[in-house]
Write a protein that holds these residues in place. Structure first.
Motif, PDB file in Angstrom:
ATOM      1  N   PRO A  74       0.865  -0.872   0.121  1.00 13.14           N
ATOM      2  CA  PRO A  74       0.178  -0.421   0.134  1.00 13.14           C
ATOM      3  C   PRO A  74       0.731   1.041   0.083  1.00 13.14           C
ATOM      4  O   PRO A  74       1.995   1.055   0.524  1.00 13.14           O
ATOM      5  N   PRO A  75       0.778   2.693  -0.837  1.00 13.67           N
ATOM      6  CA  PRO A  75       1.097   3.820  -0.403  1.00 13.67           C
ATOM      7  C   PRO A  75       1.777   3.959   0.813  1.00 13.67           C
ATOM      8  O   PRO A  75       0.514   3.780   1.390  1.00 13.67           O
ATOM      9  N   ALA A  76       2.301   4.795   0.791  1.00 17.86           N
ATOM     10  CA  ALA A  76       2.665   5.839   2.066  1.00 17.86           C
ATOM     11  C   ALA A  76       1.276   6.982   2.485  1.00 17.86           C
ATOM     12  O   ALA A  76       1.738   7.035   1.107  1.00 17.86           O
ATOM     13  N   SER A  77       1.051   7.246   3.281  1.00 19.63           N
ATOM     14  CA  SER A  77       0.336   8.490   3.303  1.00 19.63           C
ATOM     15  C   SER A  77       1.138   9.575   2.952  1.00 19.63           C
ATOM     16  O   SER A  77       0.297  10.330   2.343  1.00 19.63           O
ATOM     17  N   LEU A  78       1.972   9.260   3.172  1.00 23.17           N
ATOM     18  CA  LEU A  78       3.765  10.467   2.236  1.00 23.17           C
ATOM     19  C   LEU A  78       5.023   9.548   2.442  1.00 23.17           C
ATOM     20  O   LEU A  78       5.462   8.986   3.494  1.00 23.17           O
ATOM     21  N   SER A  79       5.657   9.812   1.483  1.00 26.61           N
ATOM     22  CA  SER A  79       7.387   9.314   0.594  1.00 26.61           C
ATOM     23  C   SER A  79       7.857  10.353   1.207  1.00 26.61           C
ATOM     24  O   SER A  79       7.205  11.499  -0.054  1.00 26.61           O
ATOM     25  N   CYS A  80       8.886  10.569   1.315  1.00 25.58           N
ATOM     26  CA  CYS A  80       9.829  11.414   2.070  1.00 25.58           C
ATOM     27  C   CYS A  80      10.986  11.226   1.824  1.00 25.58           C
ATOM     28  O   CYS A  80      11.960  10.080   1.751  1.00 25.58           O
ATOM     29  N   TYR A  81      11.558  12.027   0.283  1.00 26.31           N
ATOM     30  CA  TYR A  81      13.133  11.905   0.026  1.00 26.31           C
ATOM     31  C   TYR A  81      13.767  13.030   0.589  1.00 26.31           C
ATOM     32  O   TYR A  81      13.710  14.050   0.428  1.00 26.31           O
ATOM     33  N   LEU A  82      14.809  12.296   1.169  1.00 26.99           N
ATOM     34  CA  LEU A  82      15.532  13.632   1.756  1.00 26.99           C
ATOM     35  C   LEU A  82      17.187  13.855   0.834  1.00 26.99           C
ATOM     36  O   LEU A  82      17.830  12.368   0.576  1.00 26.99           O
ATOM     37  N   HIS A  83      17.345  14.784  -0.003  1.00 30.43           N
ATOM     38  CA  HIS A  83      18.500  15.022  -0.783  1.00 30.43           C
ATOM     39  C   HIS A  83      19.406  15.578  -0.185  1.00 30.43           C
ATOM     40  O   HIS A  83      19.691  17.132   0.657  1.00 30.43           O
ATOM     41  N   HIS A  84      21.176  15.168  -0.206  1.00 30.17           N
ATOM     42  CA  HIS A  84      21.856  16.118  -0.404  1.00 30.17           C
ATOM     43  C   HIS A  84      22.593  15.739  -1.473  1.00 30.17           C
ATOM     44  O   HIS A  84      22.452  14.966  -2.339  1.00 30.17           O
ATOM     45  N   ARG A  85      24.029  16.829  -1.021  1.00 24.88           N
ATOM     46  CA  ARG A  85      25.132  16.584  -2.172  1.00 24.88           C
ATOM     47  C   ARG A  85      25.591  15.237  -2.151  1.00 24.88           C
ATOM     48  O   ARG A  85      26.047  14.625  -1.246  1.00 24.88           O
ATOM     49  N   ASP A 133      15.261  19.255   0.929  1.00 27.66           N
ATOM     50  CA  ASP A 133      16.454  19.146   0.135  1.00 27.66           C
ATOM     51  C   ASP A 133      17.457  19.864   1.370  1.00 27.66           C
ATOM     52  O   ASP A 133      16.833  20.554   2.339  1.00 27.66           O
ATOM     53  N   CYS A 134      18.460  18.482   2.127  1.00 32.94           N
ATOM     54  CA  CYS A 134      19.210  19.243   3.477  1.00 32.94           C
ATOM     55  C   CYS A 134      20.717  19.651   2.990  1.00 32.94           C
ATOM     56  O   CYS A 134      20.779  19.756   4.587  1.00 32.94           O
ATOM     57  N   ARG A 135      20.951  19.848   2.102  1.00 33.02           N
ATOM     58  CA  ARG A 135      22.154  21.311   2.113  1.00 33.02           C
ATOM     59  C   ARG A 135      21.790  22.054   2.911  1.00 33.02           C
ATOM     60  O   ARG A 135      20.513  22.771   3.062  1.00 33.02           O
ATOM     61  N   ASN A 136      22.793  22.749   3.634  1.00 34.82           N
ATOM     62  CA  ASN A 136      22.932  23.500   4.318  1.00 34.82           C
ATOM     63  C   ASN A 136      21.530  24.193   5.366  1.00 34.82           C
ATOM     64  O   ASN A 136      21.712  24.668   5.594  1.00 34.82           O
ATOM     65  N   ARG A 137      21.288  22.881   5.883  1.00 32.15           N
ATOM     66  CA  ARG A 137      20.042  22.225   6.830  1.00 32.15           C
ATOM     67  C   ARG A 137      20.968  21.395   8.031  1.00 32.15           C
ATOM     68  O   ARG A 137      21.780  20.818   8.189  1.00 32.15           O
ATOM     69  N   ASP A 138      21.051  22.151   9.455  1.00 27.22           N
ATOM     70  CA  ASP A 138      21.071  20.895  10.505  1.00 27.22           C
ATOM     71  C   ASP A 138      19.868  19.756  10.943  1.00 27.22           C
ATOM     72  O   ASP A 138      18.909  20.167   9.774  1.00 27.22           O
ATOM     73  N   ALA A 139      19.921  19.202  11.365  1.00 26.47           N
ATOM     74  CA  ALA A 139      18.734  17.782  11.239  1.00 26.47           C
ATOM     75  C   ALA A 139      17.959  18.577  11.786  1.00 26.47           C
ATOM     76  O   ALA A 139      15.999  17.806  11.775  1.00 26.47           O
ATOM     77  N   ASN A 140      18.144  19.618  13.420  1.00 28.20           N
ATOM     78  CA  ASN A 140      16.898  19.964  13.371  1.00 28.20           C
ATOM     79  C   ASN A 140      15.362  20.755  11.937  1.00 28.20           C
ATOM     80  O   ASN A 140      14.424  20.674  12.329  1.00 28.20           O
ATOM     81  N   GLU A 141      16.277  21.797  11.563  1.00 32.24           N
ATOM     82  CA  GLU A 141      15.346  21.883  10.442  1.00 32.24           C
ATOM     83  C   GLU A 141      15.457  21.607   9.876  1.00 32.24           C
ATOM     84  O   GLU A 141      13.851  21.711   8.986  1.00 32.24           O
ATOM     85  N   VAL A 142      15.447  19.561   8.541  1.00 29.02           N
ATOM     86  CA  VAL A 142      15.229  19.617   8.259  1.00 29.02           C
ATOM     87  C   VAL A 142      13.746  18.509   8.658  1.00 29.02           C
ATOM     88  O   VAL A 142      13.083  18.175   8.157  1.00 29.02           O
ATOM     89  N   ALA A 143      13.927  17.956  10.377  1.00 30.36           N
ATOM     90  CA  ALA A 143      13.541  17.898  11.404  1.00 30.36           C
ATOM     91  C   ALA A 143      12.162  18.245  10.909  1.00 30.36           C
ATOM     92  O   ALA A 143      10.741  17.986  10.498  1.00 30.36           O
ATOM     93  N   ALA A 144      12.007  19.962  10.342  1.00 27.70           N
ATOM     94  CA  ALA A 144      11.092  20.342  10.819  1.00 27.70           C
ATOM     95  C   ALA A 144      10.425  20.333   9.851  1.00 27.70           C
ATOM     96  O   ALA A 144       8.975  20.459   9.574  1.00 27.70           O
ATOM     97  N   LEU A 145      10.716  20.929   8.164  1.00 27.30           N
ATOM     98  CA  LEU A 145      10.426  20.399   7.169  1.00 27.30           C
ATOM     99  C   LEU A 145       9.889  19.833   7.062  1.00 27.30           C
ATOM    100  O   LEU A 145       8.256  19.573   6.675  1.00 27.30           O
TER     101      LEU A 145
END
Length: 154
Positions: A74-85, A133-145
């Motif tokens: 079954p499809p997830a309610s949301l699939s999230c792709y974390l991208h970095h360099r 986009d995880c570039r120039n973001r710390d873990a807390n910023e990524v989690a908030a997004l």
């Protein structure tokens, strides 16, 4: 089943590994995910169909074959792709020490391209997805997004 697939990852040919991973995912969905959802729980998974659709292509399997093995999921309610360099991803892989066979034959550049292909593939099938986009973001910023994207409040 998952342990069996992980143990075979180094030596099994691509199709055998893909089928073993799909079997493990099937058990996980039927024995854990569906019952948890039926009980009203929120389920968060860090690996799902997208991992197979991307990484098993490194074993020269066609995307359509991999999808056929996993189409029942079954499809997830949301699939999230974390991208970095790619260089940051490469650094993190090397810091981990032991690389899997698929990580050794692939590369962060190739995997990012495959995940982009998977994103488009699942988008055509109506899966709800987002990229962060995880570039120039710390873990807390990524989690908030990520939390902003969730369809439910945790």
């Amino acid at each position: 089943m998952g342990r069996l697939a992980r143990d075979g990852e180094e030596t099994w040919p691509g199709r055998a590994l893909a089928l073993a991973v799909a079997a493990d995912r099937t058990l996980h969905v039927e024995e854990e995910i569906r019952p948890a959802l039926a009980a009203g729980q929120v389920v968060i998974s860090d690996r799902y169909v997208q991992s197979s659709l991307a990484l098993q292509q490194l074993d020269q399997l066609p995307l359509e074959d991999i999808w056929r093995y996993n189409a029942h999921v079954p499809p997830a309610s949301l699939s999230c792709y974390l991208h970095h360099r790619p260089d940051v991803l490469e650094q993190r892989l090397r810091a981990r020490g032991r690389l899997s066979r698929l990580e050794r034959i692939g590369s962060p550049v190739r995997e990012l391209a495959l995940y982009d292909e998977v994103y488009r593939f699942l988008e055509r099938r109506g899966w709800r997805q987002t990229r962060i986009d995880c570039r120039n973001r710390d873990a807390n910023e990524v989690a908030a997004l990520l939390l902003q994207e969730l369809p439910v409040q945790l």
